[in-house]
Design a protein around this motif. Structure first.
Motif, mmCIF file in Angstrom:
data_model
loop_
_atom_site.group_PDB
_atom_site.id
_atom_site.type_symbol
_atom_site.label_atom_id
_atom_site.label_comp_id
_atom_site.label_asym_id
_atom_site.label_seq_id
_atom_site.Cartn_x
_atom_site.Cartn_y
_atom_site.Cartn_z
ATOM 1 N N ILE A 1 -2.533 38.710 10.924
ATOM 2 C CA ILE A 1 -1.951 39.926 11.101
ATOM 3 C C ILE A 1 -0.286 39.638 11.417
ATOM 4 O O ILE A 1 0.328 39.885 11.076
ATOM 5 C CB ILE A 1 -2.367 40.775 12.145
ATOM 6 N N LYS B 1 3.593 38.141 6.279
ATOM 7 C CA LYS B 1 3.159 38.657 4.930
ATOM 8 C C LYS B 1 3.718 38.847 3.849
ATOM 9 O O LYS B 1 3.563 38.780 3.040
ATOM 10 C CB LYS B 1 2.068 39.946 5.708
ATOM 11 N N ASP B 2 4.573 39.803 4.541
ATOM 12 C CA ASP B 2 6.053 39.767 2.987
ATOM 13 C C ASP B 2 6.733 38.874 2.172
ATOM 14 O O ASP B 2 6.659 38.462 1.276
ATOM 15 C CB ASP B 2 6.626 41.135 3.957
ATOM 16 N N ASN C 1 -7.190 43.963 9.863
ATOM 17 C CA ASN C 1 -6.083 44.735 9.980
ATOM 18 C C ASN C 1 -5.021 44.387 8.604
ATOM 19 O O ASN C 1 -4.145 44.560 7.598
ATOM 20 C CB ASN C 1 -5.593 44.810 10.632
ATOM 21 N N VAL C 2 -5.302 42.884 8.677
ATOM 22 C CA VAL C 2 -5.202 41.761 7.058
ATOM 23 C C VAL C 2 -5.099 42.629 5.622
ATOM 24 O O VAL C 2 -3.795 42.477 4.738
ATOM 25 C CB VAL C 2 -5.233 40.573 7.378
ATOM 26 N N ASP D 1 -6.096 45.825 4.900
ATOM 27 C CA ASP D 1 -4.932 47.161 5.392
ATOM 28 C C ASP D 1 -4.075 46.403 4.319
ATOM 29 O O ASP D 1 -3.420 47.012 3.843
ATOM 30 C CB ASP D 1 -5.432 47.359 6.677
ATOM 31 N N TYR D 2 -3.144 45.923 4.990
ATOM 32 C CA TYR D 2 -1.800 45.382 4.850
ATOM 33 C C TYR D 2 -0.923 45.149 3.425
ATOM 34 O O TYR D 2 -0.456 45.770 2.661
ATOM 35 C CB TYR D 2 -0.891 44.276 5.687
ATOM 36 N N TYR D 3 -2.311 44.426 3.047
ATOM 37 C CA TYR D 3 -1.986 43.667 1.288
ATOM 38 C C TYR D 3 -2.796 44.860 0.476
ATOM 39 O O TYR D 3 -1.550 45.075 -0.988
ATOM 40 C CB TYR D 3 -3.445 42.545 1.467
ATOM 41 N N LYS E 1 -1.952 47.893 1.232
ATOM 42 C CA LYS E 1 -0.411 48.832 0.714
ATOM 43 C C LYS E 1 0.662 48.565 0.757
ATOM 44 O O LYS E 1 1.646 49.336 0.305
ATOM 45 C CB LYS E 1 -0.385 49.822 2.435
ATOM 46 N N ASN E 2 0.953 47.075 0.639
ATOM 47 C CA ASN E 2 2.462 46.307 0.528
ATOM 48 C C ASN E 2 2.205 45.634 -0.429
ATOM 49 O O ASN E 2 3.022 44.693 -0.415
ATOM 50 C CB ASN E 2 2.351 45.843 2.244
ATOM 51 N N SER F 1 -6.332 45.883 14.335
ATOM 52 C CA SER F 1 -5.364 46.967 14.536
ATOM 53 C C SER F 1 -4.508 45.437 14.696
ATOM 54 O O SER F 1 -4.428 44.598 14.975
ATOM 55 C CB SER F 1 -5.249 47.757 14.699
#
Length: 303
Positions: free
Chosen positions: A124, A128-129, A155-156, A158-160, A162-163, A303
């Protein structure tokens, strides 16, 4: 063999060959690759880190003769700087590293375009962006068709989801390690497919389960202590003749499944895996097997 379709339209066989266990003997590896194609496998999974680049070279060389006739799909992974001589490596998900590494992987695989390129881990705390920007850029330049991540960190993941426009998530997943269940609905809602690695839990869910248990799992597994694990395996063995078929049918029951990644150290082992994949269990049999094992959940990286 059943094929499942990624968002980009790439079709992958529901059983894929995990190439990490091929070894460095090209002639031996060729017997396994040829058998895989014969058995209907079209997805082949490698990584730049496997044998420090040698695995990609072998996979590329041995699949060359099938490239234009069997819908072959090759996936590789990136994120580790490595030194072939010293065998040292360290994590680097930067745009610069990814943009450079893909060209090295393509050269080793002898390809102009890679079907699937995955981040080989991730935390996390990563930028990541920047990582996502690199993968998107590679798609725009036509160097890759699709990208994904290999991760068991919620958490990782979930980020990928969504983004980014990831199409696959490789994760450890089996009847015993059923932690991914909590994430499957979200993954499926995003149209992403799971690449399930470790489907037989290092041999625990095979005909050699008792032998493997004694040899490798004296300290237990995840939330199972040795006693729990012994009881669970014993109960499964008393009710099912083929534990490999049970775990493979369990994995096949999820809509989010893209491919079950199986390794093989010999052609016979691969043939056995495919036979187990084709053995059909009823929905009730799968549910009952699931009721015998523990409900596991991820406890870290939430998280």
């Amino acid at each position: 063999m059943q094929k499942n379709t990624l968002k980009s339209g790439i079709e992958i066989s529901e059983v894929g060959l995990g190439c990490m266990s091929l070894g460095t003997d090209v002639n031996h590896a060729e017997t396994i690759i040829d058998e895989a194609v014969q058995q209907g496998i079209t997805y082949f999974d490698t990584a730049d880190l496997y044998d420090y680049g040698e695995n990609e070279k072998i996979v590329g060389k041995l699949l060359k003769k099938y490239q234009n006739q069997n819908d072959i799909v090759i996936g590789s992974k990136v994120g580790n700087h490595f030194n072939k001589e010293t065998k040292e490596h360290y994590w680097d998900p930067s745009k610069e590293h990814i943009m450079r590494s893909v060209k090295e992987s393509l050269q080793r695989l002898d390809l102009e375009q890679l079907d699937l390129y995955m981040l080989h881990g991730g935390t996390i705390e990563d930028n990541k962006d920047e990582t996502i920007e690199a993968f998107e850029r590679l798609k725009e330049e036509g160097l890759i068709k699709a990208y994904g991540i290999s991760s068991i960190r919620p958490n990782v993941i979930d980020y990928y989801l969504k983004n980014s426009n990831i199409e696959t998530i490789m994760m450890q997943f089996s009847l015993l390690d059923n932690r991914p269940e909590d994430l499957l609905e979200q993954i499926d809602q995003h149209g992403v497919k799971v690449l399930a690695r470790g489907p037989v839990s290092k041999g625990l869910l095979t005909s050699k389960s008792t032998e493997v248990l004694e040899k490798k799992f004296k300290d237990g597994l995840l939330d199972y202590n040795y006693s729990d694990l012994t009881d669970t395996i014993s109960k499964l063995n008393s009710e099912y003749d083929n534990l490999s078929a049970v775990t493979l049918n369990y994995l096949k029951s999820f809509n989010a499944l893209g491919s079950i990644i199986t390794g093989a150290s010999s052609p016979k082992q691969l043939v056995d895996s495919i036979q187990n994949y084709h053995e059909t269990l009823t929905e009730e049999q799968i549910k009952h097997a699931r009721s015998i094992v523990k409900n596991l959940e991820y406890t870290n990286h939430l998280s």
